[in-house]
Design a protein around this motif. Sequence first.
Motif, short mmCIF file in Angstrom:
data_model
loop_
_atom_site.label_atom_id
_atom_site.label_comp_id
_atom_site.label_asym_id
_atom_site.label_seq_id
_atom_site.Cartn_x
_atom_site.Cartn_y
_atom_site.Cartn_z
N LEU A 151 101.50 125.34 11.74
CA LEU A 151 102.64 124.45 11.54
C LEU A 151 103.01 123.64 12.78
N GLU A 152 102.34 123.89 13.91
CA GLU A 152 102.67 123.19 15.15
C GLU A 152 102.68 121.67 15.03
N PRO A 153 101.76 121.06 14.25
CA PRO A 153 101.77 119.59 14.14
C PRO A 153 103.09 119.02 13.63
N LEU A 154 103.85 119.80 12.87
CA LEU A 154 105.11 119.31 12.33
C LEU A 154 106.19 119.15 13.40
N TYR A 155 105.90 119.64 14.59
CA TYR A 155 106.83 119.50 15.71
C TYR A 155 106.44 118.37 16.66
N LYS A 156 105.36 117.67 16.38
CA LYS A 156 104.83 116.70 17.34
C LYS A 156 105.60 115.37 17.35
N LEU A 157 106.22 115.00 16.24
CA LEU A 157 106.96 113.74 16.17
C LEU A 157 108.45 114.00 16.25
N GLN A 158 109.17 113.07 16.85
CA GLN A 158 110.62 113.20 16.93
C GLN A 158 111.24 112.88 15.58
N PRO A 159 112.00 113.81 15.02
CA PRO A 159 112.66 113.53 13.74
C PRO A 159 113.66 112.39 13.90
N LYS A 160 113.55 111.40 13.07
CA LYS A 160 114.50 110.30 13.06
C LYS A 160 115.34 110.48 11.80
N ILE A 161 116.45 111.19 11.96
CA ILE A 161 117.26 111.58 10.81
C ILE A 161 118.11 110.42 10.33
N LYS A 162 118.01 110.15 9.05
CA LYS A 162 118.82 109.07 8.47
C LYS A 162 120.23 109.56 8.23
N LEU A 163 121.19 108.67 8.43
CA LEU A 163 122.55 108.99 8.03
C LEU A 163 122.59 108.88 6.52
N ASP A 164 122.92 109.97 5.85
CA ASP A 164 122.85 110.00 4.39
C ASP A 164 123.99 109.22 3.77
N ASP A 165 124.05 107.93 4.10
CA ASP A 165 125.06 107.08 3.50
C ASP A 165 124.69 106.86 2.03
N SER A 166 125.33 107.58 1.17
CA SER A 166 124.97 107.53 -0.24
C SER A 166 125.31 106.18 -0.85
N LEU A 167 124.27 105.49 -1.33
CA LEU A 167 124.51 104.22 -2.01
C LEU A 167 125.33 104.43 -3.27
N GLY A 168 125.21 105.65 -3.82
CA GLY A 168 125.97 105.94 -5.03
C GLY A 168 127.47 105.86 -4.79
N GLY A 169 127.90 106.02 -3.53
CA GLY A 169 129.32 105.97 -3.23
C GLY A 169 129.84 104.56 -3.10
N SER A 170 128.96 103.59 -2.81
CA SER A 170 129.41 102.22 -2.60
C SER A 170 128.99 101.28 -3.73
N ILE A 171 128.00 101.66 -4.50
CA ILE A 171 127.53 100.85 -5.62
C ILE A 171 127.97 101.50 -6.93
N PRO A 172 128.54 100.74 -7.85
CA PRO A 172 128.94 101.30 -9.15
C PRO A 172 127.74 101.96 -9.84
N ALA A 173 127.95 103.14 -10.39
CA ALA A 173 126.85 103.91 -11.00
C ALA A 173 126.16 103.15 -12.12
N GLU A 174 126.92 102.32 -12.83
CA GLU A 174 126.35 101.58 -13.96
C GLU A 174 125.24 100.62 -13.53
N PHE A 175 125.26 100.23 -12.29
CA PHE A 175 124.27 99.26 -11.80
C PHE A 175 122.86 99.83 -11.83
N PHE A 176 122.72 101.10 -11.51
CA PHE A 176 121.39 101.66 -11.30
C PHE A 176 120.54 101.68 -12.56
N GLU A 177 121.16 101.87 -13.71
CA GLU A 177 120.40 101.85 -14.95
C GLU A 177 119.77 100.48 -15.17
N LYS A 178 120.54 99.42 -14.94
CA LYS A 178 120.00 98.06 -15.09
C LYS A 178 118.96 97.77 -14.02
#
Length: 465
Positions: A387-414
């Motif tokens: 498993l050592e290779p999984l430590y070779k790159l620096q994790p670039k963690i995304k801020l989990d800004d949920s699009l579901g919180g800013s976009i109306p849910a009805e949009f995603f179906e369309k």
Amino acid sequence: MNYRRLQKIVMILTCVLLIAGCTSTAQNKSEEKRTVKIMFWDDKSFNYQYGDLFSAKYPNTEVEIVSTSSLYEINDNEEFDYSEALNKFIEKEQPDVLLLNPSDIKNLGAGGKLTELQPLIDRDKYDMTTYSQGIVESIKEMGEGKLFALSPKFSINGILYNADLFKKYGVELPHDGMTWQEIFDLASQFPTDGDAKERIYGFGIQSGTNISDLATRIASSQGLTFYNDKTKQITINTDSWKNVYKQSLDAISSKAIYVREGDGFQGDNMEDYYASQAFLMGRAAMTIDSTFMLSNIKDAAKNMKDFKEFEIGIVAGPVDPSEPTKTTGAHLNELFAIRSGATNVDAAWDFIKFVNGEEFAKVSSKTVDNGLSARLGFSKEYDGVALEPLYKLQPKIKLDDSLGGSIPAEFFEKYNMILERETKLLEENKKTVAEALNAIQTEAQAALDQAFKDQEAEKAQKDKK
């Protein structure tokens, strides 16, 4: 006695032996009766993962779990706003230790609601030399330069490969830091003939894939998004997205990529589930996945009658060519922070120190069920796979800004309907990438604008009542 209970007892006994004879400052503190309130899913899962081991070292510290289940309790006439619910939860329950996600660190830290950990680290001379500096830097980015939390474990994707297939077809093995294009080029060196349900593929993802799925994965590794939250504009008709979709289209067209027919898993039992995964069944030379795939393969080997084992290797990647030392395919599973103004800061800090320390890492790294240890040198292998290779790159963690919180849910179906239609036209060569993305952006923007109007009208209607 079931296996999980036996494993749990062994972990506790191991931890007790590891800490026996220690006379640290932390143990002296543990002689004082004290209570620490910790925010977590529930008592049972907390005790299994952390509580029993923590109590073995700090027997005089009583842990009170504040369950996050109440976070999601809303009235029928209310729309759920996670950030607002979290703030109300913290204000009401007053936990000492907070369980947060990356975007929480950003928001609460900026609002002065978290305790900075670096002064506590310096005060206690807490050893951080074996803690992943990549993870530390990522957490600091969430806190705009300040360290507000630590995470005992993290999950990360890597490039898993079937060494037997590479040897059989005389293809050079993958290497660390491969880009998506390099993966596709390598995949194209495998045969593309044979029955779709039995043939070999150069590359395959667990769920199968199509053009838009693959494009989304590539785009994610490059930090691209289809929506700008500040301007409320769809942003998919750009040169960067066009390049990603062309890359995806070319890869699918090469027939080297596993594409599952139908919509999702269609089987009735676990054997059907295993059989639907090309890499697990030894029919794909490479895949992108976390250690979950290794666990899945181990389970399949135990439960499938005719399972054929194969040699598995892992290399780091894929990477964005512009940032070859980092990976976006990483997630911090459980970020623990201390609430600003916590009743018992020392007890809260002792908990965070313990679960992020080397003693805990020695015990918890025996399994990869909850990810890899953030401490280097402990999660070395799983079922014979390094498993050592999984430590070779620096994790670039995304801020989990949920699009579901800013976009109306009805949009995603369309939006999904538009995306599916245009992707199909691409696959049938009835549209170019430029034409398809232009149509997606134009129609999706109109659907989004209408969704926002409907949302405002609904809100105004509620306000009148």
